[in-house]
Write a protein that holds these residues in place. Sequence first.
Motif, PDB file in Angstrom:
ATOM      1  N   ALA A  74      -1.284  -5.208  -2.126  1.00  0.00           N
ATOM      2  CA  ALA A  74      -1.933  -4.235  -1.459  1.00  0.00           C
ATOM      3  C   ALA A  74      -1.263  -4.275  -0.015  1.00  0.00           C
ATOM      4  N   LEU A  75      -0.272  -3.747   0.201  1.00  0.00           N
ATOM      5  CA  LEU A  75       0.310  -3.890   1.330  1.00  0.00           C
ATOM      6  C   LEU A  75       0.772  -2.308   1.985  1.00  0.00           C
ATOM      7  N   VAL A  76       0.815  -2.277   3.452  1.00  0.00           N
ATOM      8  CA  VAL A  76       1.410  -1.257   3.938  1.00  0.00           C
ATOM      9  C   VAL A  76       2.861  -1.670   4.456  1.00  0.00           C
ATOM     10  N   TYR A  77       3.717  -0.705   3.777  1.00  0.00           N
ATOM     11  CA  TYR A  77       5.188  -0.931   3.901  1.00  0.00           C
ATOM     12  C   TYR A  77       5.711  -0.009   5.486  1.00  0.00           C
ATOM     13  N   ALA A  78       6.564  -0.754   6.233  1.00  0.00           N
ATOM     14  CA  ALA A  78       6.921  -0.153   7.542  1.00  0.00           C
ATOM     15  C   ALA A  78       8.252  -0.587   7.504  1.00  0.00           C
ATOM     16  N   GLY A  79       9.105   0.445   8.365  1.00  0.00           N
ATOM     17  CA  GLY A  79      10.559   0.179   8.605  1.00  0.00           C
ATOM     18  C   GLY A  79      10.880   0.989   9.805  1.00  0.00           C
ATOM     19  N   PHE A  80      11.969   0.324  10.537  1.00  0.00           N
ATOM     20  CA  PHE A  80      12.492   1.186  11.584  1.00  0.00           C
ATOM     21  C   PHE A  80      13.785   1.314  11.141  1.00  0.00           C
ATOM     22  N   SER A  81      14.132   2.675  11.160  1.00  0.00           N
ATOM     23  CA  SER A  81      15.460   3.342  10.962  1.00  0.00           C
ATOM     24  C   SER A  81      16.150   3.007   9.494  1.00  0.00           C
ATOM     25  N   LEU A  82      17.022   1.899   9.495  1.00  0.00           N
ATOM     26  CA  LEU A  82      17.565   1.507   8.202  1.00  0.00           C
ATOM     27  C   LEU A  82      16.525   0.784   7.382  1.00  0.00           C
ATOM     28  N   GLY A  83      15.573   0.073   8.149  1.00  0.00           N
ATOM     29  CA  GLY A  83      14.648  -0.264   7.294  1.00  0.00           C
ATOM     30  C   GLY A  83      13.567   0.444   6.744  1.00  0.00           C
ATOM     31  N   VAL A  84      13.775   1.796   6.935  1.00  0.00           N
ATOM     32  CA  VAL A  84      12.855   2.705   6.149  1.00  0.00           C
ATOM     33  C   VAL A  84      13.213   2.898   4.825  1.00  0.00           C
ATOM     34  N   LEU A  85      14.523   2.295   4.488  1.00  0.00           N
ATOM     35  CA  LEU A  85      14.900   2.559   3.124  1.00  0.00           C
ATOM     36  C   LEU A  85      14.066   1.878   2.133  1.00  0.00           C
ATOM     37  N   PRO A  86      13.949   0.257   2.286  1.00  0.00           N
ATOM     38  CA  PRO A  86      13.056  -0.512   1.376  1.00  0.00           C
ATOM     39  C   PRO A  86      11.589   0.011   1.674  1.00  0.00           C
ATOM     40  N   ALA A  87      11.221   0.222   2.783  1.00  0.00           N
ATOM     41  CA  ALA A  87       9.889   0.342   3.098  1.00  0.00           C
ATOM     42  C   ALA A  87       9.466   1.699   2.355  1.00  0.00           C
ATOM     43  N   GLN A  88      10.116   2.612   2.281  1.00  0.00           N
ATOM     44  CA  GLN A  88       9.974   4.070   1.685  1.00  0.00           C
ATOM     45  C   GLN A  88      10.054   3.886   0.324  1.00  0.00           C
ATOM     46  N   LYS A  89      11.037   3.075  -0.383  1.00  0.00           N
ATOM     47  CA  LYS A  89      10.848   2.844  -1.734  1.00  0.00           C
ATOM     48  C   LYS A  89      10.110   2.183  -2.275  1.00  0.00           C
TER      49      LYS A  89
END
Length: 198
Positions: A74-89
């Motif tokens: 039960a997490l919210v995934y967040a990422g900045f720029s490059l970090g969007v790749l793991p967050a979105q996946k």
Amino acid sequence: MAEVLLFHHSLGLTEGVVAFAEELRRAGHTVHTPDLYEGRTFTDLEAGVGYAQEIGFGTLVARGERVASELPEALVYAGFSLGVLPAQKLAQTRSGALGALLFSACVPVSEFGAAWPEGVPAQVHGMDADPFFVDEGDLAAARALVADVADRRLFLYPGSSHLFAERGAPSFVPEAAAMCVERTVCFLDAARAGGVSD
């Protein structure tokens, strides 16, 4: 409150990323900020992207997935720029996701699956004249992601800065960053409660 897994951008786990996480913690949320670069940081985007390419984007995403596997579902995934790749996946493929926060980047949903998972809210934040966000397909991907869906929103801020929420950097835009934090906190409050917020 919500538990967040926040991935850094191509400059690494900078003081700016840590400062953003601290603002969310002050609002009562738990925020994990893994270092996918294993201690390396950069001050120049080109150098940071070069290092990411050297490691391999697939390796960075795998490192993010490894971190997630040690945390609750039960997490919210967040990422900045490059970090969007793991967050979105992770938001698209790991069960139990409470939401996704994508800052200064967005990739087509088809990169990680046939469709965005139902019931997983999302926000995308970017600047309306950021050449990385606008000209490289991220804005188009973001518009497709949020089209005709109540629990997914795109927020555009005036300006051309890529890492506009990076406190302490020349790219920092205080007004946009403050609004971004405010909207992020509202999103996290709603995600924890199981609702949707603007």
